[in-house]
Design an enzyme around this catalytic site. Sequence first.
Site, PDB file in Angstrom:
ATOM      1  N   ASN A   6     -71.406 -18.493   4.027  1.00 28.36           N
ATOM      2  CA  ASN A   6     -70.665 -17.306   4.476  1.00 28.36           C
ATOM      3  C   ASN A   6     -71.610 -16.136   4.773  1.00 28.36           C
ATOM      4  O   ASN A   6     -71.185 -14.997   4.883  1.00 28.36           O
ATOM      5  CB  ASN A   6     -69.610 -16.894   3.428  1.00 28.36           C
ATOM      6  N   GLU A  61     -72.154 -11.333  -1.862  1.00 27.35           N
ATOM      7  CA  GLU A  61     -71.072 -11.926  -1.092  1.00 27.35           C
ATOM      8  C   GLU A  61     -70.573 -10.946  -0.027  1.00 27.35           C
ATOM      9  O   GLU A  61     -70.812  -9.739  -0.141  1.00 27.35           O
ATOM     10  CB  GLU A  61     -69.914 -12.273  -2.047  1.00 27.35           C
ATOM     11  N   HIS A  75     -74.088 -15.119   2.776  1.00 29.93           N
ATOM     12  CA  HIS A  75     -74.562 -14.364   1.617  1.00 29.93           C
ATOM     13  C   HIS A  75     -76.056 -14.573   1.386  1.00 29.93           C
ATOM     14  O   HIS A  75     -76.624 -15.595   1.800  1.00 29.93           O
ATOM     15  CB  HIS A  75     -73.734 -14.655   0.349  1.00 29.93           C
ATOM     16  N   ASP A 101     -81.254 -14.191  -8.527  1.00 30.82           N
ATOM     17  CA  ASP A 101     -79.920 -14.174  -9.137  1.00 30.82           C
ATOM     18  C   ASP A 101     -79.786 -15.200 -10.262  1.00 30.82           C
ATOM     19  O   ASP A 101     -80.694 -16.015 -10.503  1.00 30.82           O
ATOM     20  CB  ASP A 101     -78.848 -14.431  -8.052  1.00 30.82           C
TER      21      ASP A 101
END
Length: 241
Positions: free
Chosen positions: A136, A143, A138, A67
Amino acid sequence: MRIIRVKDYQQMSRDAANIISAQVILKPDSVLGLATGSSPIGAYKQLIEWYNKGDLNFEKVRSVNLDEYAGLTADHDQSYHYFMHQNFFDHINIAPQNIHIPDGCAADMEAECARYDATIAALGGIDLQLLGLGVNGHIGFNEPSDVFAKGTHTVKLTDSTRIANQRFFQSLDEVPSGAITMGIFDIIQAQRVLVIASGENKAQAIKKAFFGPVTPQVPASILQFHKDCTLVADEAALSLI
Ligand code: GLP
């Protein structure tokens, strides 16, 4: 799913580096899917050390990064381009033409996403994908969502991710609000997946991702379905399981 429980960050890094180096030794032209963040820094350091000792050769290795932040140029010191060069590529003999990172500043992001997926396909897919874990759940910058995104796509970062990554920037305002990331399908198509996690702040994410239901609300949970996924995590990260 294989879980390797280690004492601390240092041991996690050594084990991860050992797995990556085994991959490179067995297949010198491996396609390595690489990650950024604090988690892989120790593993990269270890790999550099072994390279310097003459134990590893990256001459034929190809790499695809997961990413990149939207809007950060390659020379911005918080871009993932910069991170990868600073923490890994500049210290080993990987060929520049074999390095692939999505462009977060492309004029046409849709075209960039398609180009990146075509690049992964042209390389023949990923042999070993290294992953950190967001707090979280990810992976890359996938996400929590209502669906598992397939290919490379642009995302709006959640507040939780921006706050978690704020430590690298001067202020929260400077943390980009968007990113470009490989999709979940890109990631799970890798032949092998190696997840690394260290510290208590990852404990909840590990519990949900690897011991909870498989759901796009916890993107890493899809890895429970992967045929060759290894989690190397320290005691603190595994404290809730
Ligand atoms: C970022 C990256 C992820 C990384 C995650 C965890 O959001 N896009 O690829 O896994 O942070 O980072 P860290 O290893 O610093 O906890």
